[in-house]
Design a protein around this motif. Sequence first.
Motif: not given
Length: 502
Positions: A180-194
């Motif tokens: 919502s802050d429109k800074s345009d610079s976020y990243m989602i990191i999804l981590y899962s382990r096998i």
Amino acid sequence: LKLNKVSLKWQLFSVIIAFGLSIIIVFCIFQIFLLDKVYRRTKIKQTKELMNELYTIIDQADVAELKNNDSSLSKEITSLVKNLEADVFVIKKEQIPPSNPQDVPNVEYLCIFPSSDMVDFNKKININLSDTFNQIDKVAKPMFVVSNDEEHEFFHQQISDSEKIIKNNDIIYCERVELSDKSDSYMIILYSRITPVDPAINTLKTQLLYITIIVLAMSVLVAFFISRKISKPLINMNKEALKLGHGNYDLVFNGTGFSEINDLNETLNYAIKELKKTETLKRELIANVSHDLRTPLTLISGYAEMLRDFPEENTKENLQIIIDETSRLKNLVSDLLILSKITAGTENFNMQSFNLTTCIKEIVDRQQKFIEHLNFKIDFKYDEVVYINGDPSKIAQVIYNFLTNAINYSGDSKIVEVWQVVTDSDVTIKFKDYGIGIKKEDLEYVWKRYYRVDKAHTRSTQGTGLGLSIIKEILDYHHFSYGVSSVENEGSVFWFKAKREK
Ligand code: ADP
């Protein structure tokens, strides 16, 4: 080893065991060799799906809500993430230190899910964050990142070759997102382990050993029971059937087990019935033929000896007896010969269109002359001359046999009538006598070989017991229909019907 020499029991046994073993082999392949691959692929697929869901939820989300662990948004993300035992980090670009991340022990993140699991980010995710961020910006789509712990060197790349992720135990999946802050610079990191599946595979191996033993034991039992159920009635029936070979026909097959056995029972019982009939006919044949052969032979040799020893007995009558008996023998032998040739299929049929009426007339005239001295009368009634297609000499034989029977069995009446009845397409020839007739119960058997109503057959009747069966064979070959109707002591009508030739 030929398969048909192996007993049913052993064949069933090997088939069932082979079946059991093949199931085990398929099971082994899937569980031991493919388990790891299948598990990894599934996990990667699930990770991608989860990221899709997360993206739809997080994109354009309120930063404050994301940060607040108690917000409904956070709760929703937490529950999604927990299902896959994964961790989700949302990071702002400005928080990421430039260049070498090894210098930066702790990255500040916007939020972590599940929130209770406050893990050290860098310990879990060993990748170059700023590089990853730049890459995602460049390719503008989600990206798998591989971490390489062994060389303690961070590197990342977009994975098109999923084999690489498969070999790696960490699945790291990144996607850029707007908040919502429109800074345009976020990243989602999804981590899962096998989690490695080796311990599971070892357990499976032990289990499979037991399963193999159990399946083999069960196969043996199942094979034993099934084969017993199938082969026992067959073995019993075989034992019984062997008795047939020794001429014991007083058997009834009644094996039980399944419907095929019932069918076999029926077939065998039917075969026994037929064999019995043939056996009876054969016995009668031997009795008849030996009688028929012996009597004329005895007479011939007796009279010949008499003529040798007593030349004065050389009379016409005595010689006639020898001649008559010889011709009786000749008839019997030639009847046997014709019949065996026709049934064996070696007799040639010379099919052609011929004049049936004339043919009958000639035979009737000849026979009439022959028995005139006995006051016998044969009456042939016909309106027109008819042609049929057939073998003239064979049809002549049919007419001759019918006529001879009518004469032989006409008793005292001494009248035989032959009728030619025509329609547009057919012609029927009827031979009627007013003699002894045939009992109702004997009617269906008269066409059988060697069948004679008068079993003691006196010498007054001239027959060989083959006349009607020769007729049957010839008419069957021509596809002509035929039949008989008779009343005992009133006479019989024998007939056959042929297609007319125009
Ligand atoms: P056979 O040489 O004994 O006459 P056939 O095969 O011609 O042998 O006939 C079989 C049996 O059918 C005869 O033995 C006889 O008992 C019966 N039969 C045939 N034709 C007549 C008939 N016209 N009248 C009564 N019985 C007949």
